[in-house]
Design an enzyme around this catalytic site. Structure first.
Site, PDB file in Angstrom:
ATOM      1  N   ASP A  77     -22.293  22.843  39.940  1.00 54.95           N
ATOM      2  CA  ASP A  77     -21.465  21.888  39.203  1.00 54.95           C
ATOM      3  C   ASP A  77     -22.299  20.851  38.447  1.00 54.95           C
ATOM      4  O   ASP A  77     -23.518  20.766  38.634  1.00 54.95           O
ATOM      5  CB  ASP A  77     -20.472  21.194  40.157  1.00 54.95           C
ATOM      6  CG  ASP A  77     -21.133  20.701  41.447  1.00 54.95           C
ATOM      7  OD1 ASP A  77     -22.384  20.642  41.503  1.00 54.95           O
ATOM      8  OD2 ASP A  77     -20.402  20.369  42.390  1.00 54.95           O
ATOM      9  N   ASN A 104     -13.884  15.620  52.166  1.00 52.37           N
ATOM     10  CA  ASN A 104     -12.506  16.106  52.077  1.00 52.37           C
ATOM     11  C   ASN A 104     -12.439  17.638  52.062  1.00 52.37           C
ATOM     12  O   ASN A 104     -11.408  18.218  51.769  1.00 52.37           O
ATOM     13  CB  ASN A 104     -11.810  15.531  50.831  1.00 52.37           C
ATOM     14  CG  ASN A 104     -12.514  15.932  49.532  1.00 52.37           C
ATOM     15  OD1 ASN A 104     -13.446  16.733  49.556  1.00 52.37           O
ATOM     16  ND2 ASN A 104     -12.066  15.396  48.416  1.00 52.37           N
ATOM     17  N   HIS A 149     -14.302  19.613  50.065  1.00 49.15           N
ATOM     18  CA  HIS A 149     -14.583  20.282  48.787  1.00 49.15           C
ATOM     19  C   HIS A 149     -15.899  21.048  48.844  1.00 49.15           C
ATOM     20  O   HIS A 149     -16.827  20.681  49.565  1.00 49.15           O
ATOM     21  CB  HIS A 149     -14.502  19.320  47.595  1.00 49.15           C
ATOM     22  CG  HIS A 149     -15.615  18.342  47.426  1.00 49.15           C
ATOM     23  ND1 HIS A 149     -15.407  16.998  47.194  1.00 49.15           N
ATOM     24  CD2 HIS A 149     -16.964  18.491  47.427  1.00 49.15           C
ATOM     25  CE1 HIS A 149     -16.574  16.391  47.053  1.00 49.15           C
ATOM     26  NE2 HIS A 149     -17.523  17.264  47.201  1.00 49.15           N
ATOM     27  N   GLU A 152     -11.777  20.416  44.485  1.00 53.89           N
ATOM     28  CA  GLU A 152     -11.109  19.395  45.279  1.00 53.89           C
ATOM     29  C   GLU A 152      -9.876  19.967  45.988  1.00 53.89           C
ATOM     30  O   GLU A 152      -9.326  20.988  45.558  1.00 53.89           O
ATOM     31  CB  GLU A 152     -10.675  18.247  44.357  1.00 53.89           C
ATOM     32  CG  GLU A 152     -11.837  17.514  43.681  1.00 53.89           C
ATOM     33  CD  GLU A 152     -12.535  16.534  44.612  1.00 53.89           C
ATOM     34  OE1 GLU A 152     -12.667  16.816  45.829  1.00 53.89           O
ATOM     35  OE2 GLU A 152     -12.968  15.482  44.128  1.00 53.89           O
TER      36      GLU A 152
END
Ligand code: GLP
Length: 242
Positions: free
Chosen positions: A67, A136, A138, A143
């Protein structure tokens, strides 16, 4: 799924570097999928050391990163381009033309995403994908959501990710709101996955990712369906599991 429990962060980094080294030694033309974040830095240091000692040769290795932030120049200290060159590429004998990251400054981001998928396909896919995990759940910048995204795409970062990553920026407002990320489908097509995890603050999400229901609300939970996942985690990260 294989789980290696290590003593601490350093031990995790050495174990992970040994696994990546084995891949590179056995298959010198491998395509490595690489990750950013604090977690893999120790592993990159170890790999640089092994290269320096002449034990691992990256001259025919190709890399694709997971990313990149949208809108940060490559020279920006928090761009993932800058991160990768600082922590790994400048320290190993990889060829510049064999290194690929999404361009978060592309004018046409949709085209950038489809071009990135085409690059990975032309390389013959990813042999070993290194992953960290966000608090979280990811992976890359995929996400929590109501569905798993397939291909490389533009992501709106969640508030929790922006807060978590604000530690790298002067102020929270400086954290980009968007990123380009490989999709869950892109990641799942990698032939092998190496998931790294360290620290007590990740123990609950690691437990949920590996053992709770597979649900796009915890993106890493999809890894349960991958046929060849190796988890290297320290005992703090594994404290909710073993
Ligand atoms: C970032 C990256 C992820 C990384 C995650 C965890 O947002 N996009 O690839 O795995 O955060 O980072 P850290 O290793 O610093 O906890």
């Amino acid at each position: 799924m294989k789980i290696f429990k290590t003593r601490d962060y350093n031990d995790m980094s050495r174990t992970a570097a040994n696994i990546v080294s084995a891949q590179v030694i056995l298959f010198p033309k491998s395509v490595l999928g690489l990750a950013t974040g604090d977690t893999p830095i120790g592993m990159y240091n170890q790999l640089a050391k092994k290269c320096d000692q002449g034990d691992v040769d990256f001259c025919a290795i190709k890399t694709v990163n997971l990313d990149e932030y949208v809108g940060l120049a490559r020279e920006h200290e928090q761009s993932y381009y800058y991160f990768m060159w600082t922590h790994l590429f400048n320290k190993i004998n990889i060829k510049r033309e064999n290194v690929f990251l999404p361009n978060g400054q592309a004018n046409d981001l949709e085209k950038e995403c489809s071009d990135y998928e085409a690059i990975i396909e032309r390389m013959g896919g990813i042999d070993l994908q290194v992953l960290g995990i966000g608090c979280n759940g990811h992976i890359g910048f995929n996400e929590p959501s109501s569905a798993f995204t397939k291909n490389t795409h533009v992501v709106n970062l969640t508030e929790s990710t922006i807060s978590a990553n604000s530690r790298f920026f002067d102020k929270k407002e400086d954290v980009p709101k968007r990123a380009v990320s490989m999709g869950i489908g892109t990641i799942m097509q990698a032939r092998r996955i190496l998931l790294l995890c360290s620290g007590k603050q990740k123990s609950e999400i690691l437990y949920q990712s590996l053992y709770a229901d597979i649900d796009p609300i915890i993106p890493a939970s999809i890894l349960q369906l991958h046929p060849n996942v190796t988890v290297v985690a320290d005992q703090d990260a594994l404290s909710a599991i073993v």
